[in-house]
Design a protein around this motif. Structure first.
Motif, PDB file in Angstrom:
ATOM      1  N   PRO A 251       9.074   0.260  11.351  1.00  0.00           N
ATOM      2  CA  PRO A 251      10.440   0.199  11.877  1.00  0.00           C
ATOM      3  C   PRO A 251      11.451   0.399  10.740  1.00  0.00           C
ATOM      4  O   PRO A 251      11.651  -0.496   9.922  1.00  0.00           O
ATOM      5  CB  PRO A 251      10.537  -1.216  12.466  1.00  0.00           C
ATOM      6  N   TRP A 252      12.042   1.570  10.704  1.00  0.00           N
ATOM      7  CA  TRP A 252      13.024   1.886   9.664  1.00  0.00           C
ATOM      8  C   TRP A 252      14.415   1.472  10.116  1.00  0.00           C
ATOM      9  O   TRP A 252      14.705   1.455  11.315  1.00  0.00           O
ATOM     10  CB  TRP A 252      13.051   3.397   9.389  1.00  0.00           C
ATOM     11  N   ALA A 253      15.284   1.206   9.176  1.00  0.00           N
ATOM     12  CA  ALA A 253      16.707   1.024   9.479  1.00  0.00           C
ATOM     13  C   ALA A 253      17.449   2.095   8.690  1.00  0.00           C
ATOM     14  O   ALA A 253      17.298   2.183   7.469  1.00  0.00           O
ATOM     15  CB  ALA A 253      17.169  -0.367   9.066  1.00  0.00           C
TER      16      ALA A 253
ATOM     17  N   TYR B  13       0.889  -1.166   0.000  1.00  0.00           N
ATOM     18  CA  TYR B  13       0.000   0.000   0.000  1.00  0.00           C
ATOM     19  C   TYR B  13       0.923   1.210   0.000  1.00  0.00           C
ATOM     20  O   TYR B  13       1.308   1.711   1.046  1.00  0.00           O
ATOM     21  CB  TYR B  13      -0.904  -0.025   1.235  1.00  0.00           C
ATOM     22  N   ASN B  14       1.362   1.601  -1.177  1.00  0.00           N
ATOM     23  CA  ASN B  14       2.442   2.593  -1.296  1.00  0.00           C
ATOM     24  C   ASN B  14       2.082   3.747  -2.206  1.00  0.00           C
ATOM     25  O   ASN B  14       1.233   3.620  -3.079  1.00  0.00           O
ATOM     26  CB  ASN B  14       3.705   1.934  -1.869  1.00  0.00           C
ATOM     27  N   ASN B  15       2.786   4.840  -2.017  1.00  0.00           N
ATOM     28  CA  ASN B  15       2.806   5.915  -3.000  1.00  0.00           C
ATOM     29  C   ASN B  15       4.218   5.989  -3.568  1.00  0.00           C
ATOM     30  O   ASN B  15       5.188   6.205  -2.823  1.00  0.00           O
ATOM     31  CB  ASN B  15       2.457   7.265  -2.353  1.00  0.00           C
ATOM     32  N   PHE B  16       4.322   5.753  -4.858  1.00  0.00           N
ATOM     33  CA  PHE B  16       5.597   5.891  -5.564  1.00  0.00           C
ATOM     34  C   PHE B  16       5.175   6.021  -7.023  1.00  0.00           C
ATOM     35  O   PHE B  16       5.108   5.038  -7.765  1.00  0.00           O
ATOM     36  CB  PHE B  16       6.489   4.664  -5.310  1.00  0.00           C
ATOM     37  N   TYR B  17       4.838   7.263  -7.389  1.00  0.00           N
ATOM     38  CA  TYR B  17       4.171   7.521  -8.662  1.00  0.00           C
ATOM     39  C   TYR B  17       5.016   7.129  -9.869  1.00  0.00           C
ATOM     40  O   TYR B  17       4.486   6.931 -10.952  1.00  0.00           O
ATOM     41  CB  TYR B  17       3.751   8.991  -8.743  1.00  0.00           C
TER      42      TYR B  17
ATOM     43  N   GLN C  53       9.675  -0.820  -3.869  1.00  0.00           N
ATOM     44  CA  GLN C  53       8.484   0.021  -3.755  1.00  0.00           C
ATOM     45  C   GLN C  53       8.551   0.997  -2.594  1.00  0.00           C
ATOM     46  O   GLN C  53       7.800   1.963  -2.548  1.00  0.00           O
ATOM     47  CB  GLN C  53       7.206  -0.840  -3.672  1.00  0.00           C
ATOM     48  N   ASN C  54       9.441   0.751  -1.632  1.00  0.00           N
ATOM     49  CA  ASN C  54       9.566   1.670  -0.511  1.00  0.00           C
ATOM     50  C   ASN C  54      10.742   2.637  -0.653  1.00  0.00           C
ATOM     51  O   ASN C  54      11.030   3.406   0.263  1.00  0.00           O
ATOM     52  CB  ASN C  54       9.663   0.898   0.813  1.00  0.00           C
ATOM     53  N   GLY C  55      11.421   2.592  -1.818  1.00  0.00           N
ATOM     54  CA  GLY C  55      12.424   3.626  -2.065  1.00  0.00           C
ATOM     55  C   GLY C  55      13.856   3.166  -2.074  1.00  0.00           C
ATOM     56  O   GLY C  55      14.764   3.947  -1.780  1.00  0.00           O
TER      57      GLY C  55
ATOM     58  N   GLY D  67       3.791  12.370   4.361  1.00  0.00           N
ATOM     59  CA  GLY D  67       4.609  11.369   3.689  1.00  0.00           C
ATOM     60  C   GLY D  67       5.291  11.820   2.416  1.00  0.00           C
ATOM     61  O   GLY D  67       6.365  11.314   2.072  1.00  0.00           O
ATOM     62  N   PHE D  68       4.690  12.779   1.704  1.00  0.00           N
ATOM     63  CA  PHE D  68       5.279  13.147   0.409  1.00  0.00           C
ATOM     64  C   PHE D  68       6.648  13.799   0.550  1.00  0.00           C
ATOM     65  O   PHE D  68       7.402  13.860  -0.418  1.00  0.00           O
ATOM     66  CB  PHE D  68       4.315  13.993  -0.438  1.00  0.00           C
ATOM     67  N   LYS D  69       6.986  14.269   1.775  1.00  0.00           N
ATOM     68  CA  LYS D  69       8.330  14.813   1.975  1.00  0.00           C
ATOM     69  C   LYS D  69       9.383  13.699   1.948  1.00  0.00           C
ATOM     70  O   LYS D  69      10.559  13.967   1.734  1.00  0.00           O
ATOM     71  CB  LYS D  69       8.440  15.560   3.314  1.00  0.00           C
ATOM     72  N   GLY D  70       8.959  12.459   2.176  1.00  0.00           N
ATOM     73  CA  GLY D  70       9.890  11.327   2.284  1.00  0.00           C
ATOM     74  C   GLY D  70      10.296  10.793   0.930  1.00  0.00           C
ATOM     75  O   GLY D  70       9.915   9.694   0.515  1.00  0.00           O
ATOM     76  N   ILE D  71      11.105  11.536   0.232  1.00  0.00           N
ATOM     77  CA  ILE D  71      11.496  11.222  -1.148  1.00  0.00           C
ATOM     78  C   ILE D  71      12.270   9.902  -1.211  1.00  0.00           C
ATOM     79  O   ILE D  71      13.126   9.624  -0.365  1.00  0.00           O
ATOM     80  CB  ILE D  71      12.282  12.405  -1.756  1.00  0.00           C
TER      81      ILE D  71
ATOM     82  N   ALA E 250      -4.503  11.165   4.680  1.00  0.00           N
ATOM     83  CA  ALA E 250      -5.188  10.833   5.937  1.00  0.00           C
ATOM     84  C   ALA E 250      -5.195   9.346   6.300  1.00  0.00           C
ATOM     85  O   ALA E 250      -6.116   8.857   6.943  1.00  0.00           O
ATOM     86  CB  ALA E 250      -6.604  11.412   5.984  1.00  0.00           C
ATOM     87  N   TRP E 251      -4.147   8.636   5.898  1.00  0.00           N
ATOM     88  CA  TRP E 251      -3.912   7.312   6.450  1.00  0.00           C
ATOM     89  C   TRP E 251      -2.519   7.324   7.080  1.00  0.00           C
ATOM     90  O   TRP E 251      -1.696   8.207   6.778  1.00  0.00           O
ATOM     91  CB  TRP E 251      -4.030   6.190   5.413  1.00  0.00           C
ATOM     92  N   SER E 252      -2.283   6.376   7.959  1.00  0.00           N
ATOM     93  CA  SER E 252      -0.980   6.372   8.634  1.00  0.00           C
ATOM     94  C   SER E 252      -0.537   4.950   8.929  1.00  0.00           C
ATOM     95  O   SER E 252      -1.345   4.019   8.931  1.00  0.00           O
ATOM     96  CB  SER E 252      -1.047   7.184   9.934  1.00  0.00           C
TER      97      SER E 252
END
Ligand SMILES: Nc1nc2c(c(=O)[nH]1)N[C@H]1C(S)=C(S)[C@@H](COP(=O)(O)O)O[C@H]1N2
Ligand SMILES: [Mo]
Length: 329
Positions: A153-155, A85-89, A226-228, A240-244, A147-149
């Motif tokens: 856990p990031w590394a 469930y991602n945003n990565f246009y 998909q997560n960058g 989230g859109f700031k998280g390039i 409006a979803w969140s």
């Protein structure tokens, strides 16, 4: 077992208006009219009824030196939801597109150009960037402007650790970031939905804040495409859109840089983009959010109140002292 259903609205109904408009124009251009659009809306709305995606972890695990839960012990989002469930246009505008269309993306080898107002600049391999850098695991709440969140856990490591190595000049007031642009590997780039390449920016004090991470992994593994992959920004008090994602350039600049979503619709996506329940998006409320985490049945569909600065006010509110956050949204 009941899986949390991430979508509460047909996506085409929450897609940013300019994107929705362009997509409509594009469909018309392709000779697919309102019917295709309605079908798109319907299938998107139906998507959550599909079976839960496979929660297959990537092979490469990462060694993390320390673990900090900065999400107050809140239930973590499942790996399956965080990766499907991602945003990565660059891979498509639907939430399922990045997982479905990013397999061809090649994240290794990778290099990042460091440019602009710093004593040291140049091109550095991912290995150069990670050399001598201990990876931390940091659990953060992540709030999308839609409006979803999630709780993820990031590394990664503090962006400040990297930036300081290049000795930014006093004239460097902002940091600008750019995503890689590879049409052959990123099918979404074929559509002029956004002004590619994707760009973002932070004021230098925001970039240097200890909560701001450069992430190379999540859930103890390397970042999936998909997560960058292989390197993305994580700024937990901002939308989230700031998280390039998939960063190839970091530039120290004097002026506030032009950023993708702000260019697309300045009245909807501010440069600061600090999570703020008191400032609604022009087309929807930001007072609450749908938390995509936790498995217990919840009458309210996991709808929770959105906190100022996404719950990180104590750590970051001082950065904005004296600023009108309605104007600088
Ligand atoms: N290059 C690039 N980075 C991007 C985006 C994008 O479309 N392209 N989407 C942003 C948005 S709107 C969000 S909410 C987050 C989503 O990150 P996730 O899919 O890892 O949860 O990525 C951000 N970074
Ligand atoms: Mo987002």
């Amino acid at each position: 077992m009941r899986r949390d259903q991430p979508t509460h609205l047909p996506q085409s109904c929450i897609t940013p208006e300019p994107v929705y408009r362009r997509r409509r124009e594009l469909l018309q251009l392709l000779g697919l009219g309102a019917a295709a659009l309605a079908a798109g809306c319907g299938s998107e709305a139906a998507a959550p009824q599909a079976a839960a995606p496979e929660a297959k972890l990537p092979d490469k695990s990462l060694a993390v030196a320390s673990h900090v839960d900065d999400a107050n012990g809140e239930a973590q989002t499942t790996y399956a939801d965080a990766t499907h469930y991602n945003n990565f246009y660059e891979f498509g505008t639907n939430k399922s597109d990045p997982a479905a269309h990013s397999a061809r993306f090649v994240a290794h080898p990778w290099s990042v150009e460091i440019a602009g107002l710093a004593e040291k600049t140049g091109r550095f391999t991912l290995e150069d960037i990670l050399k001598g850098q201990a990876l931390e695991e940091r659990v953060y709440r992540m709030r999308c402007v839609e409006a979803w969140s999630m709780v993820i856990p990031w590394a990664g490591f503090p962006l400040a650790d990297l930036l300081k190595r290049f000795k930014p000049l006093a004239s460097a007031k902002y940091v600008a970031f750019t995503t890689v642009e590879r049409p052959a590997q990123m099918p979404g780039l074929a559509y002029p939905i956004l002004d590619w390449p994707y760009r973002e920016g932070l004021r230098i004090d925001e970039a240097m804040h200890s909560l701001t991470l450069l992430a190379v992994g999540m859930y103890g593994r390397e970042l999936p495409n998909q997560n960058g992959a292989p390197l993305r920004l994580v700024v937990p008090w901002k939308y989230g859109f700031k998280g390039i994602k998939s960063i190839v350039k970091i530039e120290f600049v004097e002026r506030q840089p032009r950023t993708t979503w702000n260019l697309m619709a300045a009245d909807e996506y501010g440069f600061y983009a600090n999570v703020n329940p008191a400032v609604d998006h022009p087309r929807w409320s930001q007072k609450t959010e749908r938390r995509i985490a936790g498995t217990g049945f919840n009458l309210f569909g996991n709808r929770i109140e959105t906190l100022p600065f996404n719950g990180y006010a104590e750590q970051v509110a001082h950065l904005y002292a004296g600023m009108d956050l309605r104007k600088n949204f």
